[in-house]
Design a protein around this motif. Structure first.
Motif, PDB file in Angstrom:
ATOM      1  N   ARG A 145      11.520   6.301  -2.828  1.00 17.96           N
ATOM      2  CA  ARG A 145      12.067   7.192  -3.859  1.00 17.96           C
ATOM      3  C   ARG A 145      13.420   6.724  -4.389  1.00 17.96           C
ATOM      4  O   ARG A 145      13.906   7.269  -5.374  1.00 17.96           O
ATOM      5  CB  ARG A 145      12.156   8.616  -3.318  1.00 17.96           C
ATOM      6  N   THR A 146      13.999   5.722  -3.755  1.00 23.60           N
ATOM      7  CA  THR A 146      15.224   5.117  -4.292  1.00 23.60           C
ATOM      8  C   THR A 146      14.923   3.928  -5.197  1.00 23.60           C
ATOM      9  O   THR A 146      15.836   3.373  -5.802  1.00 23.60           O
ATOM     10  CB  THR A 146      16.144   4.628  -3.159  1.00 23.60           C
ATOM     11  N   VAL A 147      13.646   3.537  -5.284  1.00 23.53           N
ATOM     12  CA  VAL A 147      13.245   2.324  -5.998  1.00 23.53           C
ATOM     13  C   VAL A 147      12.781   2.690  -7.404  1.00 23.53           C
ATOM     14  O   VAL A 147      11.833   3.458  -7.584  1.00 23.53           O
ATOM     15  CB  VAL A 147      12.103   1.610  -5.245  1.00 23.53           C
ATOM     16  N   ALA A 148      13.461   2.127  -8.388  1.00 23.14           N
ATOM     17  CA  ALA A 148      13.123   2.428  -9.781  1.00 23.14           C
ATOM     18  C   ALA A 148      12.577   1.222 -10.539  1.00 23.14           C
ATOM     19  O   ALA A 148      12.083   1.379 -11.664  1.00 23.14           O
ATOM     20  CB  ALA A 148      14.357   2.966 -10.508  1.00 23.14           C
ATOM     21  N   ASP A 149      12.654   0.037  -9.950  1.00 22.92           N
ATOM     22  CA  ASP A 149      12.269  -1.175 -10.678  1.00 22.92           C
ATOM     23  C   ASP A 149      10.911  -1.729 -10.255  1.00 22.92           C
ATOM     24  O   ASP A 149      10.482  -2.769 -10.749  1.00 22.92           O
ATOM     25  CB  ASP A 149      13.339  -2.254 -10.511  1.00 22.92           C
ATOM     26  N   ILE A 150      10.227  -1.055  -9.343  1.00 22.63           N
ATOM     27  CA  ILE A 150       8.893  -1.446  -8.919  1.00 22.63           C
ATOM     28  C   ILE A 150       7.962  -0.257  -9.151  1.00 22.63           C
ATOM     29  O   ILE A 150       8.321   0.885  -8.860  1.00 22.63           O
ATOM     30  CB  ILE A 150       8.864  -1.839  -7.421  1.00 22.63           C
ATOM     31  N   ARG A 151       6.780  -0.520  -9.681  1.00 23.68           N
ATOM     32  CA  ARG A 151       5.807   0.553  -9.894  1.00 23.68           C
ATOM     33  C   ARG A 151       5.106   0.855  -8.566  1.00 23.68           C
ATOM     34  O   ARG A 151       4.193   0.150  -8.159  1.00 23.68           O
ATOM     35  CB  ARG A 151       4.789   0.140 -10.956  1.00 23.68           C
ATOM     36  N   TRP A 152       5.556   1.906  -7.901  1.00 26.20           N
ATOM     37  CA  TRP A 152       5.017   2.241  -6.589  1.00 26.20           C
ATOM     38  C   TRP A 152       4.330   3.601  -6.606  1.00 26.20           C
ATOM     39  O   TRP A 152       4.625   4.465  -7.422  1.00 26.20           O
ATOM     40  CB  TRP A 152       6.117   2.230  -5.525  1.00 26.20           C
ATOM     41  N   THR A 153       3.414   3.751  -5.685  1.00 26.81           N
ATOM     42  CA  THR A 153       2.744   5.027  -5.432  1.00 26.81           C
ATOM     43  C   THR A 153       2.496   5.123  -3.935  1.00 26.81           C
ATOM     44  O   THR A 153       2.139   4.130  -3.297  1.00 26.81           O
ATOM     45  CB  THR A 153       1.384   5.095  -6.163  1.00 26.81           C
ATOM     46  N   VAL A 154       2.689   6.310  -3.379  1.00 18.57           N
ATOM     47  CA  VAL A 154       2.340   6.571  -1.979  1.00 18.57           C
ATOM     48  C   VAL A 154       1.240   7.628  -1.966  1.00 18.57           C
ATOM     49  O   VAL A 154       1.365   8.672  -2.616  1.00 18.57           O
ATOM     50  CB  VAL A 154       3.555   7.057  -1.168  1.00 18.57           C
ATOM     51  N   LEU A 155       0.162   7.360  -1.231  1.00 13.14           N
ATOM     52  CA  LEU A 155      -0.936   8.321  -1.102  1.00 13.14           C
ATOM     53  C   LEU A 155      -0.967   8.858   0.322  1.00 13.14           C
ATOM     54  O   LEU A 155      -1.279   8.131   1.264  1.00 13.14           O
ATOM     55  CB  LEU A 155      -2.273   7.675  -1.461  1.00 13.14           C
ATOM     56  N   HIS A 205      -0.001   8.472 -10.849  1.00  8.81           N
ATOM     57  CA  HIS A 205       1.086   8.838  -9.935  1.00  8.81           C
ATOM     58  C   HIS A 205       2.065   7.689  -9.704  1.00  8.81           C
ATOM     59  O   HIS A 205       2.511   7.463  -8.588  1.00  8.81           O
ATOM     60  CB  HIS A 205       0.505   9.312  -8.605  1.00  8.81           C
ATOM     61  N   ILE A 206       2.417   6.987 -10.765  1.00  9.84           N
ATOM     62  CA  ILE A 206       3.388   5.904 -10.622  1.00  9.84           C
ATOM     63  C   ILE A 206       4.770   6.502 -10.360  1.00  9.84           C
ATOM     64  O   ILE A 206       5.222   7.411 -11.055  1.00  9.84           O
ATOM     65  CB  ILE A 206       3.397   5.018 -11.873  1.00  9.84           C
ATOM     66  N   GLY A 207       5.430   6.001  -9.320  1.00  3.55           N
ATOM     67  CA  GLY A 207       6.761   6.483  -8.980  1.00  3.55           C
ATOM     68  C   GLY A 207       6.773   7.797  -8.237  1.00  3.55           C
ATOM     69  O   GLY A 207       7.801   8.483  -8.202  1.00  3.55           O
ATOM     70  N   GLU A 208       5.650   8.154  -7.590  1.00  2.00           N
ATOM     71  CA  GLU A 208       5.625   9.402  -6.832  1.00  2.00           C
ATOM     72  C   GLU A 208       4.608   9.340  -5.705  1.00  2.00           C
ATOM     73  O   GLU A 208       3.756   8.455  -5.657  1.00  2.00           O
ATOM     74  CB  GLU A 208       5.326  10.597  -7.734  1.00  2.00           C
ATOM     75  N   ARG A 209       4.706  10.337  -4.829  1.00  2.99           N
ATOM     76  CA  ARG A 209       3.733  10.507  -3.755  1.00  2.99           C
ATOM     77  C   ARG A 209       2.722  11.566  -4.188  1.00  2.99           C
ATOM     78  O   ARG A 209       3.086  12.562  -4.822  1.00  2.99           O
ATOM     79  CB  ARG A 209       4.455  10.964  -2.482  1.00  2.99           C
TER      80      ARG A 209
END
Length: 215
Positions: A145-155, A205-209
């Protein structure tokens, strides 16, 4: 068709994700510690180290999506990987710059809300080993949640995840623990894999869980 690399492809969830993605026609690379022991459905297999950003960058290069199925269910050694792995994954993807693939990480259910101000890990009587896994996944999510420059998702799965049929049906939510029509929070491993590959194919859900549960 997407190019997908799955780190932890020999694990219970990782192997299910590989099988689901391969069955849908995606090109899947299995990233495992010992390629000689791999017997899964991936089109290719490579040796990988989730704690080595250089290795992460190598297996992720040229892919559309990198899936991290690193969890804590295999004992203390794996438990210690969860949050450091999140940092190494991000560092490795950052090295690829604008060509970095999207990251989807398998999360835990411990941080999901069961009531205002209460989470699954606040449930009385949980074994210490389970709590450690829950909080390790929580620390990894806090980092993402501190990362803004990578397209992440947590499932995150439901409270219970294990063997069961692939129904292809599930519910999704964000921060609240989901339950089925009988009040039980559970999902089969194959249906969790369906939800993850659906997210690959239709990103929502890019940038979120987010979380998933049986109907």
């Amino acid at each position: 068709m997407a190019g997908i690399a799955v780190i932890g492809a020999n694990g219970t969830i990782g192997s299910a994700v590989v099988a689901e993605a391969a069955a849908r026609g995606h090109e899947v690379l299995a990233v495992v510690r010992d390629p000689d022991r791999y017997r899964g459905d991936a089109a290719a297999v490579e040796r990988g180290d989730v704690l080595d950003p250089v290795n992460v960058a190598r297996v992720a290069a040229g892919r559309d999506v990198l899936v991290s199925a690193v969890g804590g269910g295999d004992g203390p050694g794996h438990l210690a990987l969860i949050e450091p792995a999140a940092r190494a994954l991000v560092e490795g993807l950052r090295a690829l710059g604008g060509e970095a693939p999207r990251l989807i990480a398998v999360g835990g259910a411990g941080g999901l809300e069961t009531a205002p101000g209460r989470r699954v890990w606040d449930t009385p009587g949980l074994p210490e080993a389970v709590l450690q896994i829950m909080h390790a996944h929580g620390a990894a999510l806090d980092y993402y949640r501190t990362v803004a420059d990578i397209r992440w998702t947590v499932l995150s799965p439901a409270a219970e995840i294990g063997p069961g049929p692939r129904t292809g049906h599930y519910r999704t939510g964000l921060e609240q623990l989901l339950v089925d029509s009988a009040g039980r929070s559970h999902i089969s491993v194959p249906d969790y894999a369906v939800a993850l590959v659906d997210e690959i194919e239709q990103p929502e859900h890019i940038g979120e869980r987010f979380t998933c549960c049986a109907l």
